[in-house]
Write a protein that holds these residues in place. Sequence first.
Motif, PDB file in Angstrom:
ATOM      1  N   LYS A 152      53.688 152.758  21.545  1.00 53.05           N
ATOM      2  CA  LYS A 152      54.658 152.400  22.256  1.00 53.05           C
ATOM      3  C   LYS A 152      54.234 151.925  23.615  1.00 53.05           C
ATOM      4  CE  LYS A 152      58.671 154.568  24.524  1.00 53.05           C
ATOM      5  NZ  LYS A 152      59.404 155.854  24.928  1.00 53.05           N
ATOM      6  N   ARG A 186      53.607 151.841  27.442  1.00 51.55           N
ATOM      7  CA  ARG A 186      53.889 152.862  28.464  1.00 51.55           C
ATOM      8  C   ARG A 186      53.571 152.023  29.813  1.00 51.55           C
ATOM      9  NH1 ARG A 186      55.061 157.744  27.099  1.00 51.55           N
ATOM     10  NH2 ARG A 186      55.147 158.348  25.248  1.00 51.55           N
ATOM     11  N   PHE A 187      54.137 152.981  30.880  1.00 55.41           N
ATOM     12  CA  PHE A 187      54.094 152.570  32.321  1.00 55.41           C
ATOM     13  C   PHE A 187      52.543 152.230  32.604  1.00 55.41           C
ATOM     14  CE2 PHE A 187      54.174 153.414  37.002  1.00 55.41           C
ATOM     15  CZ  PHE A 187      55.150 152.599  37.099  1.00 55.41           C
ATOM     16  N   ARG A 188      51.570 153.262  32.163  1.00 52.22           N
ATOM     17  CA  ARG A 188      50.268 153.075  32.373  1.00 52.22           C
ATOM     18  C   ARG A 188      49.375 151.915  31.796  1.00 52.22           C
ATOM     19  NH1 ARG A 188      47.700 155.053  27.392  1.00 52.22           N
ATOM     20  NH2 ARG A 188      48.903 156.212  26.298  1.00 52.22           N
ATOM     21  N   TYR A 224      55.651 167.533  25.308  1.00 55.87           N
ATOM     22  CA  TYR A 224      54.767 166.270  25.193  1.00 55.87           C
ATOM     23  C   TYR A 224      53.522 166.631  24.342  1.00 55.87           C
ATOM     24  CZ  TYR A 224      52.830 161.737  25.594  1.00 55.87           C
ATOM     25  OH  TYR A 224      52.212 160.512  25.389  1.00 55.87           O
ATOM     26  N   LYS A 248      47.271 163.853  21.378  1.00 54.92           N
ATOM     27  CA  LYS A 248      45.898 164.014  20.683  1.00 54.92           C
ATOM     28  C   LYS A 248      44.968 163.430  21.584  1.00 54.92           C
ATOM     29  CE  LYS A 248      43.666 162.920  16.495  1.00 54.92           C
ATOM     30  NZ  LYS A 248      43.897 162.384  15.195  1.00 54.92           N
ATOM     31  N   GLU A 281      47.225 160.725  33.690  1.00 54.57           N
ATOM     32  CA  GLU A 281      47.900 159.562  32.871  1.00 54.57           C
ATOM     33  C   GLU A 281      48.803 160.221  31.793  1.00 54.57           C
ATOM     34  OE1 GLU A 281      45.782 155.995  31.326  1.00 54.57           O
ATOM     35  OE2 GLU A 281      44.050 156.823  32.643  1.00 54.57           O
ATOM     36  N   MET A 291      50.125 163.348  32.156  1.00 54.47           N
ATOM     37  CA  MET A 291      51.335 163.736  32.700  1.00 54.47           C
ATOM     38  C   MET A 291      52.364 162.829  33.024  1.00 54.47           C
ATOM     39  SD  MET A 291      49.658 166.795  35.613  1.00 54.47           S
ATOM     40  CE  MET A 291      47.894 166.695  35.357  1.00 54.47           C
ATOM     41  N   ASN A 292      51.770 161.666  33.623  1.00 51.98           N
ATOM     42  CA  ASN A 292      52.799 160.431  33.624  1.00 51.98           C
ATOM     43  C   ASN A 292      53.396 160.191  32.250  1.00 51.98           C
ATOM     44  OD1 ASN A 292      53.778 158.669  35.929  1.00 51.98           O
ATOM     45  ND2 ASN A 292      53.216 157.332  34.520  1.00 51.98           N
ATOM     46  N   ASP A 293      52.587 160.279  31.142  1.00 52.73           N
ATOM     47  CA  ASP A 293      53.350 159.854  30.129  1.00 52.73           C
ATOM     48  C   ASP A 293      54.568 161.057  29.837  1.00 52.73           C
ATOM     49  OD1 ASP A 293      51.662 157.816  29.567  1.00 52.73           O
ATOM     50  OD2 ASP A 293      50.626 158.641  27.901  1.00 52.73           O
ATOM     51  N   GLU A 296      57.532 160.232  31.908  1.00 55.43           N
ATOM     52  CA  GLU A 296      58.113 159.047  31.157  1.00 55.43           C
ATOM     53  C   GLU A 296      58.811 159.349  30.391  1.00 55.43           C
ATOM     54  OE1 GLU A 296      55.026 156.186  30.702  1.00 55.43           O
ATOM     55  OE2 GLU A 296      56.308 154.569  29.882  1.00 55.43           O
ATOM     56  N   ASP A 297      58.394 160.205  29.366  1.00 56.05           N
ATOM     57  CA  ASP A 297      59.363 160.484  28.131  1.00 56.05           C
ATOM     58  C   ASP A 297      60.738 161.570  28.438  1.00 56.05           C
ATOM     59  OD1 ASP A 297      57.660 159.123  26.309  1.00 56.05           O
ATOM     60  OD2 ASP A 297      57.277 160.927  25.055  1.00 56.05           O
ATOM     61  N   PHE A 332      48.774 152.752  40.812  1.00 56.79           N
ATOM     62  CA  PHE A 332      49.270 153.755  39.964  1.00 56.79           C
ATOM     63  C   PHE A 332      48.435 155.092  40.034  1.00 56.79           C
ATOM     64  CE2 PHE A 332      48.730 155.255  35.314  1.00 56.79           C
ATOM     65  CZ  PHE A 332      50.195 155.912  35.153  1.00 56.79           C
ATOM     66  N   TYR A 333      49.433 156.000  40.402  1.00 51.31           N
ATOM     67  CA  TYR A 333      48.509 157.371  41.015  1.00 51.31           C
ATOM     68  C   TYR A 333      47.247 157.968  40.280  1.00 51.31           C
ATOM     69  CZ  TYR A 333      50.630 161.120  38.563  1.00 51.31           C
ATOM     70  OH  TYR A 333      51.047 161.997  37.563  1.00 51.31           O
ATOM     71  N   PRO A 334      47.431 157.900  38.920  1.00 53.56           N
ATOM     72  CA  PRO A 334      45.988 158.400  38.161  1.00 53.56           C
ATOM     73  C   PRO A 334      44.808 157.406  38.736  1.00 53.56           C
ATOM     74  CG  PRO A 334      48.004 158.312  36.672  1.00 53.56           C
ATOM     75  CD  PRO A 334      48.372 157.560  37.956  1.00 53.56           C
ATOM     76  N   ARG A 335      45.061 156.120  39.094  1.00 52.84           N
ATOM     77  CA  ARG A 335      43.869 155.479  39.681  1.00 52.84           C
ATOM     78  C   ARG A 335      43.283 156.061  40.754  1.00 52.84           C
ATOM     79  NH1 ARG A 335      44.124 154.627  34.957  1.00 52.84           N
ATOM     80  NH2 ARG A 335      45.637 153.229  34.110  1.00 52.84           N
TER      81      ARG A 335
END
Lengths: 139, 139, 139, 139
Positions: free
Chosen positions: A8, A10-12, C5, C8, C27, C29-31, C34-35, D21-24
């Motif tokens: 999917k 994703r934003f990232r 969430y 892997k 990233e 945590m952002n996913d 997002e979900d 993007f904050y993880p960056r």
Amino acid sequence: MPFIYHQKVRFRHCDPAGIVFYPRYFEMMNDTVEDFFEKVVLLPFSGMHQDCGVPTAGIEAQFQAPTRLGDQLEIGLTITRLGRSSLGFAYDARCGGEQRFTATSTVVFIDSGGRPAAWPGTPRARLEEHMKKETSHGA
Amino acid sequence: MPFIYHQKVRFRHCDPAGIVFYPRYFEMMNDTVEDFFEKVVLLPFSGMHQDCGVPTAGIEAQFQAPTRLGDQLEIGLTITRLGRSSLGFAYDARCGGEQRFTATSTVVFIDSGGRPAAWPGTPRARLEEHMKKETSHGA
Amino acid sequence: MPFIYHQKVRFRHCDPAGIVFYPRYFEMMNDTVEDFFEKVVLLPFSGMHQDCGVPTAGIEAQFQAPTRLGDQLEIGLTITRLGRSSLGFAYDARCGGEQRFTATSTVVFIDSGGRPAAWPGTPRARLEEHMKKETSHGA
Amino acid sequence: MPFIYHQKVRFRHCDPAGIVFYPRYFEMMNDTVEDFFEKVVLLPFSGMHQDCGVPTAGIEAQFQAPTRLGDQLEIGLTITRLGRSSLGFAYDARCGGEQRFTATSTVVFIDSGGRPAAWPGTPRARLEEHMKKETSHGA
């Protein structure tokens, strides 16, 4: 039949134009190969990086159409060639039937010293078996 | 003479094998093109993404030797072809003279609707001028 | 019960020490968020970034134990606070029961001009409903 | 005076909202610490990951204002605390004087077995010397 990896978007993955930033496609392709080695070759990357490895020697990709946040990508992976220590892949990524990118790559089996080495018997047998299935199902 | 982009290999570029994870090379190549558009074409990406863009249509790379944490990469970029709306690049990345990867890519100038469009006069003139310099200096 | 969430740990997450490079956790945590917005708030990021947004205003994380290639992370997300335009989250990431990281963050609902705005009625109702479920199931 | 790391905001840092993007930001903070260890502590990460390491145990950040493509970030790093095996950092990131984010983190010196260990004498001496300079210059 190709090996299928679902991703999917994703934003990232997305850039200021709101579409997948193309280096992220290569991360997706690496994920696809990672799953293929775990599920088909039964040689997971997690067990590999002490004694051997399968670095990518070359890769090329064509991006046919942009992919947007929320799109569901289906990345099909097929084997194009099995050499003594090399392995060729072809990728075909689609969303709802529309082609988004195609690619080919070559990975090389290396030993603990980083030198190309012949695929060990068991992984080679699994790769050959998978290639037969690909052909018989018309991939 | 090629346009040169310097990139020190950082911790975030490297994988469990201690070498650059190849999708990071594509981020470096994108940085190189980003700087080229800002410094040579005077068309910075920051001013671009409302009205136009230069997405990558295709790219291929060969990885000749691994690159390690701390290595200083010198990425040379040359123009291989200037079309009506396309632009071809070649990359040659070295560390201390040793070739690490080579690549070629094609970017396409698109308008605000995402359609390929002719390079506007001023950027085209700068690209042509740069190509002359490349040739005259023997790149 | 927290929103869960599953992630892997992949090759692209790992650093030269063979463990997850901590910016990759953000990233993940952002996913997770997002979900959560897609599945619980029914406000997917893909439909959002024209008119509104939910940027992260602050985040903190503690990394209790390293996570390795192949590990299966289970990231639990709970709401800690729902404000007029803010939303607080807590994260608890485990692998086989062992805690790997905990975190908290605050996101803010913003309008098309980038200013904090009150959560619209429907998303707010869904967030409140979810908070009730969290409490009643003992999260 | 803080240790300063300069980071231009690049296309690869930015999200569909056109901002970092904050993880960056956490990758930028890691780059800052990486340079600090190389230039101030004279303990480069490239020489480190066989025998020891400095993993991040915890980090928190507040994002005061968005950062856009092309912005020039100046990330100031100061030491907040030097423990037996830990080291506390504070970050202050600005663009043209405007604060964009602030953060604090703790890293821990570990030995080859991954256990916290006392900072060796030479790196500790350099850290202490740097802390004196920070204070005397009024950072």
